[in-house]
Scaffold this motif. Structure first.
Motif, PDB file in Angstrom:
ATOM      1  N   PRO B 759      17.103   5.308 -42.891  1.00  0.00           N
ATOM      2  CA  PRO B 759      15.953   5.113 -43.785  1.00  0.00           C
ATOM      3  C   PRO B 759      15.710   6.315 -44.679  1.00  0.00           C
ATOM      4  CG  PRO B 759      15.234   5.516 -41.520  1.00  0.00           C
ATOM      5  CD  PRO B 759      16.718   5.392 -41.475  1.00  0.00           C
ATOM      6  N   PHE B 760      16.134   7.500 -44.246  1.00  0.00           N
ATOM      7  CA  PHE B 760      15.916   8.684 -45.070  1.00  0.00           C
ATOM      8  C   PHE B 760      17.147   8.924 -45.941  1.00  0.00           C
ATOM      9  CE2 PHE B 760      16.543  13.278 -45.649  1.00  0.00           C
ATOM     10  CZ  PHE B 760      15.416  13.545 -46.404  1.00  0.00           C
ATOM     11  N   LYS B 761      16.914   9.080 -47.245  1.00  0.00           N
ATOM     12  CA  LYS B 761      18.031   9.317 -48.160  1.00  0.00           C
ATOM     13  C   LYS B 761      17.747  10.543 -48.997  1.00  0.00           C
ATOM     14  CE  LYS B 761      19.507   4.553 -48.763  1.00  0.00           C
ATOM     15  NZ  LYS B 761      18.474   3.920 -47.918  1.00  0.00           N
ATOM     16  N   PHE B 852      14.456  12.598 -52.622  1.00  0.00           N
ATOM     17  CA  PHE B 852      14.351  12.237 -51.206  1.00  0.00           C
ATOM     18  C   PHE B 852      13.645  10.891 -51.115  1.00  0.00           C
ATOM     19  CE2 PHE B 852      14.004  16.762 -51.847  1.00  0.00           C
ATOM     20  CZ  PHE B 852      15.012  17.265 -51.021  1.00  0.00           C
ATOM     21  N   THR B 853      14.223   9.984 -50.345  1.00  0.00           N
ATOM     22  CA  THR B 853      13.634   8.660 -50.211  1.00  0.00           C
ATOM     23  C   THR B 853      13.418   8.368 -48.736  1.00  0.00           C
ATOM     24  OG1 THR B 853      15.088   8.076 -52.016  1.00  0.00           O
ATOM     25  CG2 THR B 853      13.860   6.288 -51.031  1.00  0.00           C
ATOM     26  N   TYR B 854      12.250   7.895 -48.400  1.00  0.00           N
ATOM     27  CA  TYR B 854      12.004   7.443 -47.027  1.00  0.00           C
ATOM     28  C   TYR B 854      11.097   6.236 -47.090  1.00  0.00           C
ATOM     29  CZ  TYR B 854      10.686   7.272 -42.169  1.00  0.00           C
ATOM     30  OH  TYR B 854      10.480   6.841 -40.879  1.00  0.00           O
ATOM     31  N   GLN B 855      11.594   5.139 -46.558  1.00  0.00           N
ATOM     32  CA  GLN B 855      10.867   3.860 -46.680  1.00  0.00           C
ATOM     33  C   GLN B 855      10.517   3.665 -48.143  1.00  0.00           C
ATOM     34  OE1 GLN B 855      11.085   2.148 -44.074  1.00  0.00           O
ATOM     35  NE2 GLN B 855      10.316   3.084 -42.227  1.00  0.00           N
ATOM     36  N   GLY B 856       9.281   3.504 -48.470  1.00  0.00           N
ATOM     37  CA  GLY B 856       8.908   3.325 -49.866  1.00  0.00           C
ATOM     38  C   GLY B 856       8.581   4.630 -50.595  1.00  0.00           C
ATOM     39  N   PHE B 857       8.709   5.760 -49.910  1.00  0.00           N
ATOM     40  CA  PHE B 857       8.328   7.030 -50.531  1.00  0.00           C
ATOM     41  C   PHE B 857       9.508   7.666 -51.257  1.00  0.00           C
ATOM     42  CE2 PHE B 857       5.403   6.464 -47.005  1.00  0.00           C
ATOM     43  CZ  PHE B 857       4.185   6.721 -47.612  1.00  0.00           C
ATOM     44  N   VAL B 858       9.244   8.186 -52.417  1.00  0.00           N
ATOM     45  CA  VAL B 858      10.293   8.891 -53.168  1.00  0.00           C
ATOM     46  C   VAL B 858       9.724  10.227 -53.636  1.00  0.00           C
ATOM     47  CG1 VAL B 858      11.849   8.841 -55.144  1.00  0.00           C
ATOM     48  CG2 VAL B 858      11.233   6.708 -53.991  1.00  0.00           C
ATOM     49  N   LEU B 859      10.439  11.300 -53.301  1.00  0.00           N
ATOM     50  CA  LEU B 859      10.051  12.615 -53.803  1.00  0.00           C
ATOM     51  C   LEU B 859      11.224  13.138 -54.611  1.00  0.00           C
ATOM     52  CD1 LEU B 859       8.143  15.120 -53.807  1.00  0.00           C
ATOM     53  CD2 LEU B 859       9.439  15.922 -51.823  1.00  0.00           C
ATOM     54  N   SER B 860      10.941  13.519 -55.835  1.00  0.00           N
ATOM     55  CA  SER B 860      12.034  14.061 -56.624  1.00  0.00           C
ATOM     56  C   SER B 860      11.585  15.321 -57.332  1.00  0.00           C
ATOM     57  CB  SER B 860      12.533  12.970 -57.575  1.00  0.00           C
ATOM     58  OG  SER B 860      12.466  13.385 -58.883  1.00  0.00           O
ATOM     59  N   ASN B 943       6.399   3.140 -53.245  1.00  0.00           N
ATOM     60  CA  ASN B 943       6.526   1.732 -53.591  1.00  0.00           C
ATOM     61  C   ASN B 943       5.715   0.937 -52.583  1.00  0.00           C
ATOM     62  OD1 ASN B 943       8.392   2.015 -55.766  1.00  0.00           O
ATOM     63  ND2 ASN B 943       9.921   2.549 -54.219  1.00  0.00           N
ATOM     64  N   ILE B 944       4.687   0.309 -53.049  1.00  0.00           N
ATOM     65  CA  ILE B 944       3.786  -0.398 -52.131  1.00  0.00           C
ATOM     66  C   ILE B 944       4.531  -1.591 -51.542  1.00  0.00           C
ATOM     67  CG2 ILE B 944       1.621  -1.694 -51.998  1.00  0.00           C
ATOM     68  CD1 ILE B 944       0.688   0.103 -54.354  1.00  0.00           C
ATOM     69  N   PRO B 945       4.494  -1.743 -50.207  1.00  0.00           N
ATOM     70  CA  PRO B 945       5.260  -2.837 -49.593  1.00  0.00           C
ATOM     71  C   PRO B 945       4.798  -4.195 -50.104  1.00  0.00           C
ATOM     72  CG  PRO B 945       4.187  -1.473 -47.928  1.00  0.00           C
ATOM     73  CD  PRO B 945       3.717  -0.992 -49.258  1.00  0.00           C
ATOM     74  N   ASN B 946       5.758  -5.098 -50.208  1.00  0.00           N
ATOM     75  CA  ASN B 946       5.431  -6.387 -50.779  1.00  0.00           C
ATOM     76  C   ASN B 946       4.437  -7.160 -49.943  1.00  0.00           C
ATOM     77  OD1 ASN B 946       7.806  -5.508 -52.147  1.00  0.00           O
ATOM     78  ND2 ASN B 946       7.779  -7.545 -53.041  1.00  0.00           N
ATOM     79  N   SER B 947       4.438  -6.883 -48.638  1.00  0.00           N
ATOM     80  CA  SER B 947       3.487  -7.608 -47.796  1.00  0.00           C
ATOM     81  C   SER B 947       2.070  -7.385 -48.306  1.00  0.00           C
ATOM     82  CB  SER B 947       3.630  -7.123 -46.352  1.00  0.00           C
ATOM     83  OG  SER B 947       3.611  -5.699 -46.332  1.00  0.00           O
ATOM     84  N   ALA B 948       1.835  -6.173 -48.782  1.00  0.00           N
ATOM     85  CA  ALA B 948       0.497  -5.863 -49.266  1.00  0.00           C
ATOM     86  C   ALA B 948       0.245  -6.470 -50.640  1.00  0.00           C
ATOM     87  CB  ALA B 948       0.319  -4.355 -49.322  1.00  0.00           C
TER      88      ALA B 948
END
Lengths: 468, 1003
Positions: B759-761, B852-860, B943-948
């Motif tokens: 999950p972490f990229k 850096f990407t984790y789940q819907g979070f992106v830090l660049s 990125n807000i999850p689609n479920s929400a």
């Protein structure tokens, strides 16, 4: 169907190709080729207007030339809070890359080209011969003025070396070259020859306003040139031509207050006119002296104290608006309702009287000198001088010149050409930028350095004292 | 009413019957390039509101009503995909990364080439780096994103011009900016506000283009691409493509951004009131002024009303950006439409940029042969342009010229205008009073439009006709209030106040007619394609100016109310290009590629003897990794070697320089006047550069690390040189084609998937460039000493500083000392040696982005580095000048150990009111290293999850916070080490630090 389309496309393409043939020969909308421009009288006449506007440029009579003649001397000082203009002039500590020095050198030679192109194309141009002569005569005057001003700025005065010292390169045609420095004498000869030729060409010109050069303006300049050269006899002769013409009258005291805020007064022989629409904004000459312009250049109390009671010219000096304990010059408050606008009065009758008085004094004709001085004094609200010792006459004349031409860019040259040092009576005060209290008329820094950028492309000798 | 009822009934019936066939479909979504599962992908049935989201393993289950239903897969950063459900109950869907997909194509403006087949060295910057950056101008955003491109600014004015160069400075006197091409339209004019008459900052060529509308930017660098642009290609070409619609589902995207910015002053600090008070008094004291005079000039009472001018001149600026776009289409028609409002209030008071933009790209396939497309990009901007730092009324000057001992407020609390006797500042203007009243407004309308018609007879023959227009209407208004110092006319108060307006109209029309096609010979392994094109571009530039003075009130704002017209002026220029272009490509077995091109250009700018020039290029590439002998190795993937050689020209200089001219702009005494304006050169022609480039592209570690390395050698011949000539000619320079210049360098672009499984990229993108510039020949090999600061000399790089070398302070008298040629010291500036002291152009530039990407979070985080140049800190010539600007404010450095008494080993020379001789004249005293590393951009997004999002009918949503220029590492003591290409730091509008919040929603 298909072929129709191909034919149509081909047609379209050929039309586009065909239409493009002439597209590469484009001429400007605001310019003409040099040869076309100078081919007839109308073109010459426009080129002459261009040359006058060149004289009037900010780097020349519009501001800088007058500022150098004034700020180098003892009439004014630069305020301790200032816009960093003309400080090297106030201190006479120019570097060879000084921007003011560069710009005045470039500008005067640019005007020389403008004059030379007229002089060298006038004879072949189409049009009336008299008209062509009048244009050419004025161009010769402009060429003479340029050479004269260059030699005043960049070479030691004629009298310091009898003309054999290094002058400036003489230019009489368009050339991209490396002309050597002529001697001061050679430059003076060129100036006098040009003015003499101009006098002949302008002989039949009707005397109009002061904005164009006529034969009396030529004589007026000649009287000044001879005076600088030390040829007092000819200076008297030419001054007498102007004075004797009756074309000009000295401004009476009542009209003096508006003399510098109007143009083409009866006293003016040659004035470079600025129209309201030609205002340089904050760079107008008066802006150097006054707020809300830069207001850097303030009047020295030494000059203020030099006035006799009743002198109408004293009224051009008042307390400085933003610092009432100091003095400001109000001569150039504005023309045509434009702040600081001033049409430089290059030649006016007062100077001709003073030129002649000085020449008389230098040739020991003291009563005649005092007579000319008194003619002027009467128009400035002052009583006639009666008892002046012969030995003091020249000093009186020079002192009169100081007050008559204050702020008009003559003072520094009047001192140095007479080998009188600049002695600043008001000096090293808290109100002013720190600067030397005296500048030797024979010192290396009494003349400007040749711009290094000129020497880079034209290896002429630098004036001694300015490094290599 | 009846009809409506009926249709609702019918619909419900249909729905009922459809429901009968509904079933569940399951499947798995993976990334196309790495086959890893993609969690959080939205899956929807086209035309319905049903939507689900993939789980952590990329699996999904969705209910469909019929096998004909189309499933739509969408995911941020990936291209949306449509799949017909069919009867399969287990779908495998691969999504293609949108950024990577785009980089597969090199767009030259004339052609698009698959990157694998391309022989060109080109950097592609994609929308992911461009969109959402809170800057108005793509040129600003490009900084650090393309190897070999240097973009630098000397002003923080919103929309101000950027200096952009590609692979070094390629010219001495002609332009050095690249050519810009937007959607195939060659932009003929750069800066379009004539700032000269308005004393304002110039407007960038691209400030009117909305960066969010840009799909990608291709920076063309090597000869194989530049030769396509012939006489205008030498400085590199920046090809911008706006977004186009795609076949598939239609989407609507809304973006909103809001941010704050503050001017960034770096290590720079002025003195406070008490410090100035002490310094001014002490300077007078050490210069021997009587204490009584000093006390009366600087009484203690001054300390009661000290003022911080810097705080007053700068504010917290705000940036907002709102945009709605829609794209979509079917297999016949595609569209992309967008509209945006960008609003930036600069950090300097009363400076701003407001831009309204519209983009419409529509294409339609009429029939099998004929397709047609229309692109229209229109924008209108309103810039409140800050007055240049060289003007007394400008706050940029005011903050240093106005002493903190001068309060802007009168004792009664109202503002000084600057005209009062008590106002002591040299500016004679209180900018806090005048600046809100006196405005400089640029109103620019720019419309770019292109109609393209293609008719395809067969693969072998396609005819194409483009007609495009670039229309600029730039209206600049300068208003001067009658009560301000600049507006008040003391010699005639009725002529107070001024209005100056200029209208610039620019029209560039281009027609391109081409034939193209492709064919194979002998067998399928020999593939050919060709292009033949005729192009005509006609440009017309005209302007007029009107000015009037005399305003009864500052509330009256149009020329009609002025009492006296003071100026009317106008000018017009034409310049045209006629060009013929041919390109021929050959591919063998998809391994060997060869490309050749030829262009013949004619330009009205050149001398009668040199109207036409020819340019050519040849390039090839070899896909090494597809060779048999590479099949068994596992180190390299996708290795490709390419090489190119060719020529291009530079024609960016004045229009009529080849002619000997008298210009009629002068006037005297009411008569028209003419003056020599152009010395003329009938041989004048373009500069011609030839460039060789070798590039290697490869991937290693299973393609996790991808690299592109280019080495180039570019030689410019026939440099247009404004050769200084003796001023005795009446001119100071003449333009001739002489001289030779070389730019050599290398560029490295790396992209690495540091952590990709799980999950972490973490990915890293890096680009780095080195350029060495050297003048090889000049006119007679004579040095050109430009102005007072720089030199152009054979063997040295362009932009070399040339000035005296500072040798410290003479302990005996406090004089500034300079080195003479023999190494001894002198206090005579004229005697000192003038030396070459570094260059203003950076040796190395680079950018590095870590994401850096984790789940819907992106830090660049994106850092930009600029290394190896020297900056002239000219502001210190004012603020640290040993009393030369006595009564102004001073830099902290000015009070650092200045000389006060004989024997003192001082850092600064003795301060003397008016200056200590030439101590503040140009010298190495004010030269500093311009090296810096800057955190140009840091973005944290979610990125807000689609479920929400489901309930909101939103298919994707992203929120983010972004920081710009937050950190700068530098030893530079001035405001900012970034100072444009000339490296001269003098009274500029500082750049800003900003923090921005944003949200993107896609329906």
């Amino acid at each position: 169907m298909k072929y129709k389309k191909i034919i149509l496309t081909l047609l379209l393409v050929t039309t586009v190709f065909g239409a493009c043939k002439d597209k590469l020969n484009v001429v400007p909308y605001d310019s003409l080729s040099t040869s076309e421009s100078l081919s007839d009288v109308n073109g010459l006449s426009a080129a002459l207007a261009g040359a006058y506007s060149g004289l009037r440029n900010n780097s020349y009579y519009g501001q800088e030339f007058m500022a150098i003649g004034e700020i180098s001397a003892d009439n004014v000082y630069i305020s301790i809070t200032n816009s960093n203009r003309y400080i090297t002039t106030f201190r006479r500590d120019y570097t060879t890359i000084d921007a003011d020095v560069n710009s005045i050198w470039d500008q005067i030679y640019a005007v020389l080209l403008e004059a030379n192109n007229i002089i060298n194309n006038a004879d072949a141009a189409k049009g009336d011969a008299t008209q062509k002569n009048i244009i050419k005569g004025q161009a010769l005057f402009i060429r003479a003025l340029c050479h004269f001003d260059l030699v005043r700025l960049f070479a030691k005065p004629y009298t310091q070396g009898d003309g054999s010292q290094l002058g400036v390169p003489i230019e009489t045609k368009f050339e991209v070259g490396t002309p050597a420095r002529n001697t001061v004498a050679e430059v003076y000869t060129q100036v006098i020859n040009d003015l003499t030729a101009a006098k002949t060409l302008l002989a039949d010109e009707p005397i109009g306003d002061a904005y164009d050069v006529n034969k009396y303006a030529v004589s007026a300049l000649l009287s000044r040139v001879y005076l600088y050269k030390g040829d007092n006899t000819n200076a008297i002769t030419e001054a007498s031509v102007v004075i004797g013409s009756g074309q000009y009258t000295l401004t009476p005291p009542a009209d003096l207050p508006t003399f510098y805020t109007t143009s083409n007064n009866p006293e003016e022989i040659f004035t470079l006119r600025f129209l309201a629409s030609e205002s340089q904004g904050s760079e107008n000459y008066g802006g150097l002296y006054l707020r809300p312009g830069y207001g850097d250049v303030r009047v020295s109390p030494d000059l203020v104290n030099d006035f006799e009671p009743g002198d109408a010219r004293r009224n051009f000096i008042s307390p400085f608006s933003a610092s009432p304990s100091e003095f400001q010059n109000d001569k150039f408050s504005g023309e045509a309702g434009i702040f600081g606008l001033y049409s430089p009065k290059v030649l006016r009758l007062a100077e001709i009287y003073l030129n002649r008085a000085e020449a008389y004094a230098k040739t020991s004709q003291y009563p005649l000198a005092i007579a000319d001085l008194n003619t002027l004094r009467a128009k400035r609200g002052l009583p006639a001088l009666t008892t002046v010792a012969d030995a003091d006459v020249l000093t009186r004349v020079l002192d009169e010149r100081r007050k008559e031409f204050m702020f008009e860019g003559q003072r520094f040259f009047d001192l140095t050409r007479n080998s009188v040092d600049v002695e600043r009576g008001y000096c090293q005060q808290i109100t002013e930028v720190s600067a030397p209290c005296s500048i030797s008329a024979t010192g290396f820094n009494a003349i400007l350095p040749i711009p290094q950028q000129e020497i880079n492309v034209n290896p002429i000798p630098q004036n001694p004292g300015y490094g290599k | 009413m009846k009809q409506k009822l009926l249709s609702i009934l019918l619909l419900s019936l249909f729905a009922l019957s459809a429901m009968a066939q509904s079933r569940d479909v399951t499947g798995k979504v993976t990334g196309a390039d790495d086959n890893l599962p993609l969690p959080g992908v939205t899956v929807k049935v086209q035309g319905s509101r049903t939507g689900v989201e993939t789980d952590a393993a990329g699996n999904f289950t969705i209910r469909i009503n019929s096998p004909a239903d189309v499933l739509i897969f969408s995911y941020i950063g990936y291209q949306p995909q449509s799949v017909v459900a069919g009867s399969n109950n287990n779908l495998a869907v691969k999504l293609v990364n949108s950024a990577k997909q785009l980089s597969e194509v090199v767009v030259t403006g004339y052609t698009s080439v698959n990157k694998a087949k391309s022989v060109s060295a080109a950097s592609v910057v994609t929308s992911k780096d461009i969109n959402d950056v809170p800057m108005p101008d793509i040129n600003q955003i490009l900084q650090g994103h393309a190897a070999g491109l240097v973009s630098t600014s000397s002003s923080g004015q919103p929309g101000a011009a950027q200096d952009v160069i590609i692979r070094g400075v390629g010219s001495l006197s002609a332009g050095t900016s690249p050519l810009y091409v937007i959607d195939g339209i060659i932009l003929a004019r750069g800066d379009y506000n004539d700032s000269g008459d308005f004393a304002t900052q110039t407007t960038d060529v691209l400030a009117n283009i909305n960066p969010n509308d840009i799909e990608n930017v291709t920076v063309l660098k090597d000869a194989s691409a530049l030769a396509l642009y012939g006489a205008r290609g030498s400085n590199g070409v920046i090809v911008i493509n706006t977004k186009k619609g795609k076949n598939g589902t239609s989407t609507i995207t809304a973006r909103a951004q809001y941010g704050y910015d503050r001017a960034s002053f770096g290590n720079w600090k002025l003195l406070d009131g008490k410090q100035v008070f002490d310094y001014d008094r002490n300077v007078l004291k050490i210069n021997g002024y009587p204490q009584g005079q000093i006390n009366s000039f600087f009484p203690d009472s001054l300390l009661k009303h000290t003022f911080n001018w810097v705080d007053a001149a700068f504010r917290t600026g705000r940036t907002s950006d709102y945009e709605i776009s829609s794209q979509g289409g079917d297999d016949k028609t595609q569209y992309y439409l967008s509209t945006g409002i960008f609003n930036q209030d600069g950090a300097l008071i009363y400076s701003s940029l407001k831009r309204y933009s519209v983009l419409s790209n529509i294409s339609h396939q009429v029939n099998k042969q004929l397709d047609i497309s229309l692109n229209i990009n229109a924008s209108y901007s309103n810039t409140q342009n800050a007055l240049g730092g060289g003007y007394f009324a400008s706050p940029i000057l005011g903050v240093v010229a106005d002493s903190p001992l001068q309060s802007p407020y009168k004792p009664d609390g109202t503002l000084y205008t600057g005209l009062e006797p008590e106002w002591t500042s040299i500016t004679a203007d209180n900018f806090l009073y005048s600046y809100p009243l006196n405005t400089n407004t640029d109103l620019n309308l720019r419309t770019l439009g292109k109609l393209n018609i293609n008719y395809k007879f067969s693969d072998l023959l396609k005819l194409s006709q483009n007609v495009s227009a670039d229309l600029i209407n730039a209206h600049t208004k300068g208003f001067t209030d009658p009560t301000t110092a600049d507006g008040y006319n003391s010699s005639d108060p009725s002529k107070s106040g001024d209005i100056l307006e200029e209208l610039v109209q620019f029209r560039s029309l281009t027609s391109q007619s081409s034939v193209s096609g492709k064919f194979s010979l002998f067998n399928d392994k020999n593939q050919f394609d060709y292009l033949g094109l005729f192009e005509y571009q006609g440009n017309n530039d005209n302007n007029f100016i009107a000015e009037g003075t005399g305003l009864a009130s500052g509330k009256l704002k149009v020329l009609n109310v002025t009492s006296t017209p003071t100026a009317t002026a106008g000018d017009e220029d034409d310049y045209n290009f006629v060009s013929y272009l041919g390109q021929f490509n050959y591919a063998y077995d998809n391994k060997y590629y060869l490309s050749a091109s030829f262009r013949r250009d004619g330009s009205s700018r050149f001398g009668v003897d040199n109207k036409y020039g020819n340019f050519y290029s040849i390039g090839g590439s070899w896909k090494i990794s597809d060779e048999g002998f590479m099949k068994n190795q596992t180190i390299f993937q996708n290795a490709k070697l390419r090489a190119s050689y060719g020529t291009a020209g530079n024609a960016s200089f004045g229009n009529y320089q080849s002619l000997q001219l008298y210009s009629y702009g002068a006037t005297y005494n009411g008569s028209p006047g003419s003056v020599p304006s152009s010395i003329g050169n009938p041989n004048l022609t373009w500069e011609k550069s030839s460039q060789a480039d070798i590039g290697l592209e490869f991937g290693v570690l299973k393609n996790r690390l991808k690299a592109t390395i280019d080495v180039y050698n570019k030689i410019t011949n026939g440099l247009l040189q404004n050769v200084p000539i003796s001023a005795t000619s009446g001119f100071t320079t003449t333009a001739i084609n002489v001289g030779k210049l070389r730019n050599q360098g290398y560029e490295i672009t790396l992209s690495s998937d540091n952590v990709k499984d799980g999950p972490f990229k973490w990915t890293t993108d890096l680009n780095f460039a080195f350029n060495r510039n050297k003048v090889l020949a000049l006119n007679g090999n004579q040095d050109i000493i430009g102005g007072t600061l720089g030199i152009t000399r054979v063997g040295l790089p362009i932009g070399s500083w040339y000035m005296k070398q500072y040798a410290g302070v003479d302990p005996a008298n406090g004089d500034a000392l300079f080195y003479k040629a023999d190494g001894t010291k002198t206090n005579d500036y004229n005697e000192a040696e003038t030396k070459v002291l570094g260059t203003s152009l950076p040796k190395y530039t680079g950018g590095i982005t870590n994401t850096f990407t984790y789940q819907g979070f992106v830090l660049s985080a994106f850092f930009y580095a600029n290394i190896g140049n020297t900056v002239f800190n000219q502001l210190k010539e004012i603020t640290d000048s040993d009393g030369q600007q006595f009564g102004w404010n001073y830099d902290q450095a000015a009070i650092d150990n200045y000389w006060t008494h004989p024997g003192q080993n001082a850092t600064n020379p003795k301060p003397i009111p008016g200056g200590n001789g030439d101590s503040a004249s140009p010298s190495s005293r004010y030269l500093e290293s311009g090296t810096y590393l800057r955190l140009r951009d840091i973005t944290f997004g979610y990125n807000i999850p689609n479920s929400a999002l489901k309930k909101l009918n939103v298919s994707s949503a992203r929120i983010y916070v972004q920081g710009t220029n937050l950190l700068t590492f530098t030893g530079y003591t001035g405001i900012d080490p970034e100072n444009g290409l000339n490296g001269n730091d003098i009274l500029k509008y500082p750049v800003s630090k900003s923090v921005t919040f944003g949200i993107d929603l896609t329906l």
